[in-house]
Design a protein around this motif. Structure first.
Motif, PDB file in Angstrom:
ATOM      1  N   ILE A 115       0.841  -1.208   0.000  1.00  0.00           N
ATOM      2  CA  ILE A 115       0.000   0.000   0.000  1.00  0.00           C
ATOM      3  C   ILE A 115       0.874   1.255   0.000  1.00  0.00           C
ATOM      4  O   ILE A 115       0.626   2.198  -0.757  1.00  0.00           O
ATOM      5  CB  ILE A 115      -0.948  -0.016   1.223  1.00  0.00           C
ATOM      6  N   VAL A 116       1.908   1.256   0.850  1.00  0.00           N
ATOM      7  CA  VAL A 116       2.825   2.405   0.888  1.00  0.00           C
ATOM      8  C   VAL A 116       3.496   2.582  -0.470  1.00  0.00           C
ATOM      9  O   VAL A 116       3.593   3.700  -1.000  1.00  0.00           O
ATOM     10  CB  VAL A 116       3.878   2.213   2.004  1.00  0.00           C
ATOM     11  N   LEU A 117       3.950   1.455  -1.057  1.00  0.00           N
ATOM     12  CA  LEU A 117       4.593   1.517  -2.365  1.00  0.00           C
ATOM     13  C   LEU A 117       3.626   2.045  -3.426  1.00  0.00           C
ATOM     14  O   LEU A 117       3.994   2.889  -4.251  1.00  0.00           O
ATOM     15  CB  LEU A 117       5.094   0.126  -2.762  1.00  0.00           C
ATOM     16  N   GLY A 118       2.387   1.560  -3.410  1.00  0.00           N
ATOM     17  CA  GLY A 118       1.391   2.026  -4.380  1.00  0.00           C
ATOM     18  C   GLY A 118       1.133   3.516  -4.270  1.00  0.00           C
ATOM     19  O   GLY A 118       1.047   4.218  -5.280  1.00  0.00           O
ATOM     20  N   LEU A 119       1.039   4.035  -3.044  1.00  0.00           N
ATOM     21  CA  LEU A 119       0.804   5.469  -2.844  1.00  0.00           C
ATOM     22  C   LEU A 119       2.003   6.287  -3.335  1.00  0.00           C
ATOM     23  O   LEU A 119       1.828   7.367  -3.920  1.00  0.00           O
ATOM     24  CB  LEU A 119       0.523   5.751  -1.364  1.00  0.00           C
ATOM     25  N   ILE A 120       3.220   5.771  -3.099  1.00  0.00           N
ATOM     26  CA  ILE A 120       4.424   6.484  -3.577  1.00  0.00           C
ATOM     27  C   ILE A 120       4.436   6.523  -5.107  1.00  0.00           C
ATOM     28  O   ILE A 120       4.747   7.562  -5.709  1.00  0.00           O
ATOM     29  CB  ILE A 120       5.699   5.796  -3.040  1.00  0.00           C
ATOM     30  N   ILE A 121       4.074   5.400  -5.733  1.00  0.00           N
ATOM     31  CA  ILE A 121       4.071   5.358  -7.207  1.00  0.00           C
ATOM     32  C   ILE A 121       3.006   6.301  -7.765  1.00  0.00           C
ATOM     33  O   ILE A 121       3.237   7.002  -8.760  1.00  0.00           O
ATOM     34  CB  ILE A 121       3.836   3.915  -7.694  1.00  0.00           C
ATOM     35  N   ILE A 122       1.840   6.347  -7.122  1.00  0.00           N
ATOM     36  CA  ILE A 122       0.792   7.275  -7.585  1.00  0.00           C
ATOM     37  C   ILE A 122       1.288   8.717  -7.463  1.00  0.00           C
ATOM     38  O   ILE A 122       1.097   9.533  -8.381  1.00  0.00           O
ATOM     39  CB  ILE A 122      -0.498   7.066  -6.767  1.00  0.00           C
ATOM     40  N   ALA A 123       1.939   9.036  -6.332  1.00  0.00           N
ATOM     41  CA  ALA A 123       2.467  10.399  -6.153  1.00  0.00           C
ATOM     42  C   ALA A 123       3.561  10.683  -7.188  1.00  0.00           C
ATOM     43  O   ALA A 123       3.624  11.795  -7.744  1.00  0.00           O
ATOM     44  CB  ALA A 123       3.024  10.557  -4.736  1.00  0.00           C
ATOM     45  N   THR A 124       4.391   9.671  -7.485  1.00  0.00           N
ATOM     46  CA  THR A 124       5.456   9.846  -8.484  1.00  0.00           C
ATOM     47  C   THR A 124       4.868  10.072  -9.872  1.00  0.00           C
ATOM     48  O   THR A 124       5.384  10.876 -10.656  1.00  0.00           O
ATOM     49  CB  THR A 124       6.369   8.608  -8.515  1.00  0.00           C
ATOM     50  N   SER A 125       3.776   9.368 -10.191  1.00  0.00           N
ATOM     51  CA  SER A 125       3.174   9.512 -11.524  1.00  0.00           C
ATOM     52  C   SER A 125       2.687  10.932 -11.767  1.00  0.00           C
ATOM     53  O   SER A 125       2.675  11.399 -12.913  1.00  0.00           O
ATOM     54  CB  SER A 125       2.015   8.518 -11.677  1.00  0.00           C
ATOM     55  N   ALA A 126       2.281  11.618 -10.684  1.00  0.00           N
ATOM     56  CA  ALA A 126       1.815  13.006 -10.840  1.00  0.00           C
ATOM     57  C   ALA A 126       2.931  13.938 -11.315  1.00  0.00           C
ATOM     58  O   ALA A 126       2.654  15.034 -11.805  1.00  0.00           O
ATOM     59  CB  ALA A 126       1.238  13.502  -9.519  1.00  0.00           C
ATOM     60  N   LEU A 127       4.186  13.502 -11.172  1.00  0.00           N
ATOM     61  CA  LEU A 127       5.314  14.309 -11.647  1.00  0.00           C
ATOM     62  C   LEU A 127       5.471  14.199 -13.165  1.00  0.00           C
ATOM     63  O   LEU A 127       6.096  15.056 -13.791  1.00  0.00           O
ATOM     64  CB  LEU A 127       6.618  13.849 -10.974  1.00  0.00           C
ATOM     65  N   PHE A 128       4.899  13.135 -13.770  1.00  0.00           N
ATOM     66  CA  PHE A 128       5.104  12.878 -15.188  1.00  0.00           C
ATOM     67  C   PHE A 128       3.857  13.142 -16.035  1.00  0.00           C
ATOM     68  O   PHE A 128       3.983  13.525 -17.200  1.00  0.00           O
ATOM     69  CB  PHE A 128       5.539  11.420 -15.396  1.00  0.00           C
ATOM     70  N   VAL A 129       2.681  12.863 -15.468  1.00  0.00           N
ATOM     71  CA  VAL A 129       1.447  12.978 -16.263  1.00  0.00           C
ATOM     72  C   VAL A 129       0.380  13.687 -15.441  1.00  0.00           C
ATOM     73  O   VAL A 129       0.426  13.692 -14.202  1.00  0.00           O
ATOM     74  CB  VAL A 129       0.929  11.579 -16.671  1.00  0.00           C
ATOM     75  N   PRO A 130      -0.610  14.321 -16.117  1.00  0.00           N
ATOM     76  CA  PRO A 130      -1.745  14.902 -15.378  1.00  0.00           C
ATOM     77  C   PRO A 130      -2.516  13.782 -14.687  1.00  0.00           C
ATOM     78  O   PRO A 130      -2.888  12.792 -15.326  1.00  0.00           O
ATOM     79  CB  PRO A 130      -2.586  15.555 -16.475  1.00  0.00           C
ATOM     80  N   LEU A 131      -2.748  13.923 -13.406  1.00  0.00           N
ATOM     81  CA  LEU A 131      -3.365  12.830 -12.642  1.00  0.00           C
ATOM     82  C   LEU A 131      -4.652  13.314 -11.988  1.00  0.00           C
ATOM     83  O   LEU A 131      -4.665  14.338 -11.297  1.00  0.00           O
ATOM     84  CB  LEU A 131      -2.395  12.321 -11.565  1.00  0.00           C
ATOM     85  N   HIS A 132      -5.730  12.590 -12.237  1.00  0.00           N
ATOM     86  CA  HIS A 132      -7.015  12.911 -11.620  1.00  0.00           C
ATOM     87  C   HIS A 132      -7.649  11.610 -11.156  1.00  0.00           C
ATOM     88  O   HIS A 132      -7.720  10.636 -11.916  1.00  0.00           O
ATOM     89  CB  HIS A 132      -7.935  13.611 -12.629  1.00  0.00           C
ATOM     90  N   VAL A 133      -8.096  11.590  -9.900  1.00  0.00           N
ATOM     91  CA  VAL A 133      -8.744  10.398  -9.342  1.00  0.00           C
ATOM     92  C   VAL A 133     -10.229  10.700  -9.194  1.00  0.00           C
ATOM     93  O   VAL A 133     -10.630  11.534  -8.386  1.00  0.00           O
ATOM     94  CB  VAL A 133      -8.135  10.012  -7.983  1.00  0.00           C
ATOM     95  N   GLU A 134     -11.039  10.005 -10.003  1.00  0.00           N
ATOM     96  CA  GLU A 134     -12.479  10.263 -10.038  1.00  0.00           C
ATOM     97  C   GLU A 134     -13.177   9.766  -8.767  1.00  0.00           C
ATOM     98  O   GLU A 134     -14.065  10.415  -8.237  1.00  0.00           O
ATOM     99  CB  GLU A 134     -13.085   9.568 -11.261  1.00  0.00           C
ATOM    100  N   HIS A 135     -12.748   8.602  -8.262  1.00  0.00           N
ATOM    101  CA  HIS A 135     -13.369   8.017  -7.065  1.00  0.00           C
ATOM    102  C   HIS A 135     -12.262   7.671  -6.057  1.00  0.00           C
ATOM    103  O   HIS A 135     -11.809   6.509  -5.995  1.00  0.00           O
ATOM    104  CB  HIS A 135     -14.142   6.760  -7.436  1.00  0.00           C
TER     105      HIS A 135
END
Length: 253
Positions: A115-135
Motif C-alpha cells: 500500500i505504501v509503495l502504491g501510494l508512492i508510485i501514484i504520487a510519483t506519476s503526478a510528476l510525469f502525467v496529469p493525474l485525476h482520481v475520479e473516485h
C-alpha cells in the motif's frame, strides 16, 4: 486475539523492509518511473488520447497494479519462506498463537508495504502525467483489497515453494505476463476478436479495470464485476491457507 504476537511478527517484517529499503521501495519506484518516461512521455506523445485522457494518464492504474501484484507476492512469499528455510517456523508454530494470527502478522505486513509503495508510485506519476482520481475512496479500497489479496496469494506461494527459485517462478512466469496482457497498457476493447474474448479469461483484466475505473470513472469492465473478482480470489487464497494449516502441508516438513 494474541495481539502482542501479531505485533511482533508484523514489526519484524516491517523492520526487514526498512533494512532493505532500496530493494523494497526505491527499486520498484524507479522501475515504474522509467515506464512513465518511456511509455508516458516518449511514446505517449505520439499516441492519441485513450478514453478521453492522455495515454500517460491512462496507463497509471495499470503500472500501479503491476507493482502492487508483484511486490505483494514477493514480500509475503519471502516473509514466510525464510523462517521455513532457517527452521525458525517451528518456534512460531509451537508458540501460543493461532493460524489466523500468524497469517494476520505476515499478510498484514506485506500488504502494508504494498500500500505504501502504491501510494508512492501514484504520487510519483503526478510528476510525469496529469493525474485525476475520479473516485478516491474506491481507489483506496481497491489498493487495500488488492494488496491484501495478493499478499495472501504470496503467503500460499511461500508455503508451497521448496527453494528460492520457486519463489520467483509464479511472479515472473505467470503474474507479470498476465498483468502485461491484462490491459495495463491498452484497452481490452481495442483488441480484435477472438483475442478480446480470450483476454476476459485473464483475472488480472478485472483487477486493472477496477482500479482504472476508480481513476477515470469508466473502464472495460463494470466496477462491481472487478471488485467481485478480487473478493473471489481472496476467498480462494483464504481457503487454501486454511487447508494448509489444517493439514500441515509443508509447514512441518
Amino acid at each position: 486475539m494474541n495481539l502482542p504476537a501479531v505485533r511482533a511478527i508484523y514489526g519484524f517484517e516491517m523492520a526487514r523492509t526498512l533494512r532493505t529499503v532500496t530493494q523494497s521501495i526505491v527499486s520498484p519506484v524507479l522501475s515504474t518511473a522509467l515506464y512513465f518516461v518511456v511509455f508516458g512521455a516518449a511514446l505517449g506523445s505520439r499516441i492519441q488520447s485513450v478514453d478521453g485522457v492522455s495515454y500517460g494518464s491512462f496507463i497509471v492504474p495499470g503500472l500501479v497494479m503491476l507493482s502492487l501484484l508483484t511486490q505483494s507476492i514477493a514480500n509475503a512469499s519471502f516473509g514466510i519462506y525464510f523462517p521455513r528455510f532457517t527452521g525458525t517456523i517451528y518456534e512460531i508454530l509451537s508458540a501460543p498463537i493461532s493460524a489466523f494470527e500468524i497469517v494476520a502478522g505476515y499478510v498484514g505486513a506485506a500488504a502494508t508495504k504494498s500500500i505504501v509503495l502504491g501510494l508512492i508510485i501514484i504520487a510519483t506519476s503526478a510528476l510525469f502525467v496529469p493525474l485525476h482520481v475520479e473516485h478516491p475512496v474506491w481507489m483506496v479500497a481497491a489498493l487495500v483489497l488488492t494488496s491484501v489479496t495478493f499478499s495472501a496469494f504470496g503467503f500460499v506461494i511461500g508455503i508451497w515453494a521448496d527453494g528460492f527459485e520457486k519463489l520467483q517462478l509464479v511472479p515472473l512466469l505467470i503474474v507479470t505476463p498476465l498483468t502485461f496482457l491484462g490491459g495495463s497498457f491498452y484497452s481490452i476493447d481495442t483488441l480484435p476478436s477472438p483475442w478480446r474474448e480470450v483476454a476476459y479469461l485473464n483475472p488480472v483484466v478485472y483487477l486493472v479495470n477496477g482500479f482504472r475505473w476508480s481513476f477515470l470513472g469508466h473502464a472495460d469492465v463494470p466496477p462491481e464485476v472487478s471488485f467481485g473478482m478480487t473478493l473471489a480470489i481472496l476467498a480462494g487464497c483464504a481457503a487454501l491457507i486454511a487447508w494448509i494449516f489444517r493439514t500441515g502441508y509443508r509447514l512441518k516438513t
